[in-house]
Scaffold this motif. Sequence first.
Motif, mmCIF file in Angstrom:
data_model
loop_
_atom_site.group_PDB
_atom_site.id
_atom_site.type_symbol
_atom_site.label_atom_id
_atom_site.label_comp_id
_atom_site.label_asym_id
_atom_site.label_seq_id
_atom_site.Cartn_x
_atom_site.Cartn_y
_atom_site.Cartn_z
ATOM 1 N N GLY A 27 -27.532 5.930 18.389
ATOM 2 C CA GLY A 27 -27.703 6.071 16.945
ATOM 3 C C GLY A 27 -29.144 5.869 16.519
ATOM 4 N N LEU A 28 -29.851 4.982 17.223
ATOM 5 C CA LEU A 28 -31.257 4.747 16.882
ATOM 6 C C LEU A 28 -32.162 5.853 17.404
ATOM 7 C CD1 LEU A 28 -31.343 0.906 17.637
ATOM 8 C CD2 LEU A 28 -31.364 2.014 15.387
ATOM 9 N N LEU A 29 -31.710 6.581 18.433
ATOM 10 C CA LEU A 29 -32.527 7.655 19.019
ATOM 11 C C LEU A 29 -31.765 8.984 18.947
ATOM 12 C CD1 LEU A 29 -33.691 5.691 22.200
ATOM 13 C CD2 LEU A 29 -35.030 6.110 20.119
ATOM 14 N N PRO A 30 -31.414 9.435 17.760
ATOM 15 C CA PRO A 30 -30.594 10.656 17.665
ATOM 16 C C PRO A 30 -31.327 11.903 18.156
ATOM 17 C CG PRO A 30 -31.378 9.993 15.494
ATOM 18 C CD PRO A 30 -31.751 8.885 16.426
ATOM 19 N N ALA A 31 -32.643 11.932 17.971
ATOM 20 C CA ALA A 31 -33.382 13.127 18.408
ATOM 21 C C ALA A 31 -33.306 13.284 19.924
ATOM 22 C CB ALA A 31 -34.831 13.026 17.959
ATOM 23 N N LEU A 32 -33.391 12.151 20.629
ATOM 24 C CA LEU A 32 -33.288 12.209 22.094
ATOM 25 C C LEU A 32 -31.905 12.691 22.517
ATOM 26 C CD1 LEU A 32 -34.478 11.583 24.899
ATOM 27 C CD2 LEU A 32 -33.628 9.246 24.633
ATOM 28 N N LEU A 33 -30.869 12.151 21.888
ATOM 29 C CA LEU A 33 -29.497 12.573 22.205
ATOM 30 C C LEU A 33 -29.313 14.061 21.912
ATOM 31 C CD1 LEU A 33 -26.527 11.659 22.911
ATOM 32 C CD2 LEU A 33 -26.195 11.458 20.442
ATOM 33 N N GLY A 34 -29.853 14.495 20.774
ATOM 34 C CA GLY A 34 -29.678 15.896 20.387
ATOM 35 C C GLY A 34 -30.420 16.844 21.302
ATOM 36 N N GLY A 35 -31.691 16.535 21.598
ATOM 37 C CA GLY A 35 -32.497 17.450 22.410
ATOM 38 C C GLY A 35 -32.046 17.521 23.854
ATOM 39 N N ALA A 36 -31.619 16.390 24.407
ATOM 40 C CA ALA A 36 -31.280 16.360 25.834
ATOM 41 C C ALA A 36 -29.851 16.816 26.110
ATOM 42 C CB ALA A 36 -31.484 14.946 26.379
ATOM 43 N N PHE A 37 -28.941 16.562 25.174
ATOM 44 C CA PHE A 37 -27.526 16.811 25.493
ATOM 45 C C PHE A 37 -26.805 17.703 24.471
ATOM 46 C CE2 PHE A 37 -28.654 12.562 27.180
ATOM 47 C CZ PHE A 37 -28.582 12.859 28.527
ATOM 48 N N VAL A 38 -26.961 17.378 23.176
ATOM 49 C CA VAL A 38 -26.160 18.085 22.172
ATOM 50 C C VAL A 38 -26.559 19.556 22.065
ATOM 51 C CG1 VAL A 38 -25.522 18.170 19.736
ATOM 52 C CG2 VAL A 38 -25.704 15.958 20.890
ATOM 53 N N GLU A 39 -27.827 19.835 21.942
ATOM 54 C CA GLU A 39 -28.253 21.230 21.772
ATOM 55 C C GLU A 39 -27.936 22.090 22.998
ATOM 56 O OE1 GLU A 39 -32.226 21.555 20.386
ATOM 57 O OE2 GLU A 39 -31.852 20.436 18.544
ATOM 58 N N PRO A 40 -28.198 21.639 24.243
ATOM 59 C CA PRO A 40 -27.796 22.469 25.400
ATOM 60 C C PRO A 40 -26.286 22.703 25.456
ATOM 61 C CG PRO A 40 -29.383 20.812 26.076
ATOM 62 C CD PRO A 40 -28.994 20.478 24.672
ATOM 63 N N ALA A 41 -25.509 21.664 25.112
ATOM 64 C CA ALA A 41 -24.047 21.841 25.129
ATOM 65 C C ALA A 41 -23.604 22.804 24.036
ATOM 66 C CB ALA A 41 -23.359 20.489 24.957
ATOM 67 N N ALA A 42 -24.188 22.669 22.844
ATOM 68 C CA ALA A 42 -23.843 23.580 21.751
ATOM 69 C C ALA A 42 -24.219 25.019 22.102
ATOM 70 C CB ALA A 42 -24.544 23.139 20.472
ATOM 71 N N ALA A 43 -25.350 25.190 22.790
ATOM 72 C CA ALA A 43 -25.759 26.538 23.207
ATOM 73 C C ALA A 43 -24.739 27.143 24.164
ATOM 74 C CB ALA A 43 -27.131 26.480 23.868
ATOM 75 N N ALA A 44 -24.189 26.310 25.052
ATOM 76 C CA ALA A 44 -23.174 26.810 25.993
ATOM 77 C C ALA A 44 -21.884 27.193 25.256
ATOM 78 C CB ALA A 44 -22.884 25.745 27.045
ATOM 79 N N ILE A 45 -21.534 26.443 24.230
ATOM 80 C CA ILE A 45 -20.297 26.727 23.488
ATOM 81 C C ILE A 45 -20.449 27.957 22.603
ATOM 82 C CG2 ILE A 45 -18.678 25.810 21.770
ATOM 83 C CD1 ILE A 45 -19.383 23.007 22.786
#
Length: 763
Positions: free
Chosen positions: A462-480
């Motif tokens: 929660g304190l580092l949302p940009a790191l979570l988003g750039g490393a995991f969320v965006e690549p996963a969303a791109a795959a979906i």
Amino acid sequence: MFSPVWLILIGTAATLAATRIPRAVAAPFGAASALALFAIALGYVGAIGDGAAVVAPFWSVPSLGIAGGLRVDGLSLVFLLLIAGIGALIFIYAHAYLAGDPRLRRLVVVLILFMTAMAGAVTADDIVVLFVFWELTSLASFFLVGYDHENPAARRAALQALLVTGAGGLALLGGLIPIALAAETTSLSGILAAREAVLAHPAAIPAMLLVIAGCFAKSAQVPLHFWLPNAMAAPTPVSAYLHSATMVKLGVYLLARFNPLYQDEALWQTILAGFGIATAATGMAMAFRETDLKRVLAQTTVAALGTLVMLIGIAPELSIAAAVTFLIVHAFYKAALFMVAGIVDHETGLRDASALRGLARAMPLTALAATLAAFSMSGLPPFVGFVAKELIYEAKLDLGPGAAALLGLGFLVNAATVAIAGIMSYRLFFGAPTPTPNKPHDPPAAMLAGPIILAVLGLIAGLLPALLGGAFVEPAAAAILGRPAAVPLKLWHGFNTVLLLSAATIVVGVALYLAWGPLVPRFKALRVVDRYAPAAAYERGLAALITFAETCTRNIQHGSLRGYLRTLFLVLAIATLATLILRGGAAWPAADNLTDPRLLLFAAMLIGAIATAMARTAIAAVLALGLVGFSIALIFLTFGAPDVAFTQFSVETLMVAILAAALLRLPLRRTDTRSARQKLGDASVALLVGLAVALVLASVLATPFDPRLSLWFGENSAAAAHGRNVVNVILVDFRALDTLGEITVLAIAAFAVAALLRKGAAK
């Protein structure tokens, strides 16, 4: 960077090795195996983004049309890290939770097998490979839920989970096959690339519905959600691993994987959004009927799975990012809270939320882990749960007024989630202590490590949302989505409608928490739910199935050899006659030479058959039957087939000798005890079979002779097989394996007869 194949190889080797290691080190060995998979998966971070992937050939069988292959993209990576990372914590937790349990090694073996199957399922780039691993997770789940197999409730729960997910697996297979046929490949990547061809196929809609049904069964969507709460009969490490972060999300994973194929289809969106929100509402309502900590959490897991499916269904980029973020968040806090529930049960001897209060003084570290995880579950800042909840509200608001129902029901579900989070933290650990069977205290460090690490991860993310988003969320969303997705995660969005909704959610959630005590008995009193819910329909369906099976068994497996033979011959005769009549195949040959003396041989056959039927002893019947066989041999001989005739002579002689010898040594009844009615019935069946066979032979003789096959064998026996005896060449060369099979069957039969005779002689 290791090839994804190593994930499967290490998991398989660890499963086999775990069966041989001492019980005391089994769980640490499982944790080391999980950490090895986690390290391999962590190596893919950075190499995956904007649709990039790591691929590896695996299990390719071109001759069967199986493309095979493993592929790790953003979506696979998120699942891999959750499977291996939470898996390692679960093994450590189980080491202390089940210390002294003689079945611990068996549990570890099946957990490693399950972990490997999950890793294979989320990295498979082939639907055949995917389906094999998919079913392997169901099988492993059956053994894990039924871990306490001496408990009838555990056995029932394991069977229920297997039947529901197994039926879903069959539906999934029924959907995958036409999809693969339409795409002309079993490769998942190839199927997604052949989107137009798949959607244009006549079976596109049924295939899509079957895939959805399979995923719904796996991920406990309404009306197939009832198996998940019952699966809480499993030990807590299993519940925390399978039913929070891994297996139950496999259906969500596959829906997300197929989203690029169907995301523009209105039916896909409607079904996923509709059933998803219905599941979320159902799960949260059912959570208010429970006081058992694990069952409460299981119902909230049902609600979370529904939310994930709904977010995939509403499709826009923001909702997919919300789905991935919520998937990670839920795995963190739900696994932590399951382990907390196990700790409370383990250390107090109770897991009834209505009977537990004020445990914080005796269990301060457990209370800390529960509180941190509950904050994330409630969506309070600065936890990552807050980020996910804001994204979900924002995605729904972006849909406009048409999504008012989704927004309203989702608001109530979120508020109820806040209330349940309060039950799992404030109610259990604060206030005046209540008496418990065991004196409460914090558990060993091995049991605390998992919930504390996961709860703290919820705070760090929660304190580092940009790191979570750039490393995991965006690549996963791109795959979906099947295209790059740029959805930067932020902890603070300013004062806006979303923040207002979040604040209102907390207020209503607190009100529901305060009303929890009076609400639970009222919800439990709703007997209509027990009577008409899908769980009741399952029980009635299973009872009817068992009754039907017992009836069939009683009528078919009655133990009478004569009855079995009668049924077999009757079915044979009716099927043959029906086919001949319905397909117009019955015919009668022209009788133009009734003075041929060879007809006497047929008369001999008839006499032999009648004598067999009229024989008073078995020996006499065998000898009379021999007359039939020898007559057939003479027919072969007089019609120009001496080699077949001599073969028939040999077989008939041996058969008569063997049967006679066997019958002399067997304790058979000397008299026929059948009633006249039974004899008449048997005679009728025999006549019917004789009529069917005679009609088939007559129809064959009425068909004009086609010499092509005979000519082909005659021309090719010498040229292809270097043999002049056509019959021998057919047997040895053209029918080589078939002949070998016949010889094998005869040899086995001969051994059986020899053993029977020897046993009879010994007596």
